[in-house]
Design an enzyme around this catalytic site. Structure first.
Site, mmCIF file in Angstrom:
data_model
loop_
_atom_site.group_PDB
_atom_site.id
_atom_site.type_symbol
_atom_site.label_atom_id
_atom_site.label_comp_id
_atom_site.label_asym_id
_atom_site.label_seq_id
_atom_site.Cartn_x
_atom_site.Cartn_y
_atom_site.Cartn_z
ATOM 1 N N HIS A 82 -14.348 25.431 26.429
ATOM 2 C CA HIS A 82 -14.598 25.305 27.865
ATOM 3 C C HIS A 82 -13.335 24.804 28.568
ATOM 4 O O HIS A 82 -12.517 24.090 27.966
ATOM 5 C CB HIS A 82 -15.739 24.329 28.126
ATOM 6 C CG HIS A 82 -17.076 24.849 27.719
ATOM 7 N ND1 HIS A 82 -18.242 24.349 28.239
ATOM 8 C CD2 HIS A 82 -17.449 25.821 26.838
ATOM 9 C CE1 HIS A 82 -19.277 24.972 27.709
ATOM 10 N NE2 HIS A 82 -18.814 25.872 26.844
ATOM 11 N N CYS A 126 -21.084 20.982 31.912
ATOM 12 C CA CYS A 126 -22.282 21.017 31.075
ATOM 13 C C CYS A 126 -22.406 19.685 30.328
ATOM 14 O O CYS A 126 -21.548 18.811 30.447
ATOM 15 C CB CYS A 126 -22.195 22.186 30.088
ATOM 16 S SG CYS A 126 -20.941 21.973 28.802
ATOM 17 N N CYS A 143 -19.381 19.009 27.977
ATOM 18 C CA CYS A 143 -18.184 18.614 28.718
ATOM 19 C C CYS A 143 -18.348 17.237 29.352
ATOM 20 O O CYS A 143 -17.405 16.450 29.380
ATOM 21 C CB CYS A 143 -17.837 19.672 29.758
ATOM 22 S SG CYS A 143 -17.278 21.219 29.001
ATOM 23 N N GLU A 170 -12.888 22.476 30.746
ATOM 24 C CA GLU A 170 -12.762 21.022 30.797
ATOM 25 C C GLU A 170 -12.201 20.468 29.490
ATOM 26 O O GLU A 170 -11.332 19.594 29.496
ATOM 27 C CB GLU A 170 -14.139 20.369 31.049
ATOM 28 C CG GLU A 170 -14.779 20.766 32.349
ATOM 29 C CD GLU A 170 -15.759 21.916 32.214
ATOM 30 O OE1 GLU A 170 -16.769 21.916 32.936
ATOM 31 O OE2 GLU A 170 -15.509 22.830 31.397
#
Length: 151
Positions: A55, A85, A88, A57
């Site tokens: 991801h 999410c 993260c 992040e």
């Protein structure tokens, strides 16, 4: 929102567009140091790397920690195009990020106020300030266009 946040969000949106061009879900993220300078960035790369943690992040946090020479990013700000999410959000708290600025809300998997509020959960030993909905129209448009093309 500060001028540094605005500049960072523009860069995060550009990274999200790069992700879309690579057939990744269009999410981009940047980390600002305590003075508001961009010190790291990332975009989604899960399909390219076959990494479930790929991801934006996580990529940005890893680069910021490497740049700082420490996992502790207290005083830093994460700017991301989509509400983080749960995974993260956990990484953000583990890194001690003090502030999270995001664009589009994620009503299906968001963990910064929509589905869950992990980043501000008082039961946890560390919390982050959350500023959501910044340049949300631009971030939402990138996501909508990406998924419409895939259908």
């Amino acid at each position: 929102m500060t001028a540094a946040d605005d500049l960072a969000m523009r860069r995060a949106l550009a990274l999200a567009a790069e992700a879309a061009a690579a057939d990744e879900i269009p999410v981009g993220a940047v980390v600002l140091d305590p003075e508001g300078r961009i010190v790291a960035e990332g975009r989604n790369h899960r399909e390219e790397t076959h990494d479930p943690t790929g991801h934006a992040e996580v990529a940005a946090l890893r680069r910021a920690a490497a740049s700082a020479g420490s996992w502790n990013l207290e005083g830093h700000t994460l700017v991301v195009t989509l509400e983080p999410c749960v995974m993260c959000a956990g990484a953000i708290l583990q890194a001690r990020i003090g502030r999270v600025v995001f664009g589009a809300w994620d009503d299906k998997a968001g963990a910064a106020g929509s589905m869950y509020d992990v980043l501000r959960d008082r039961r946890l030993p560390y919390r982050a300030e959350v500023v959501g909905g910044i340049q949300a129209d631009a971030a939402t448009a990138l996501l909508r266009d990406f998924f419409e093309k895939r259908r």
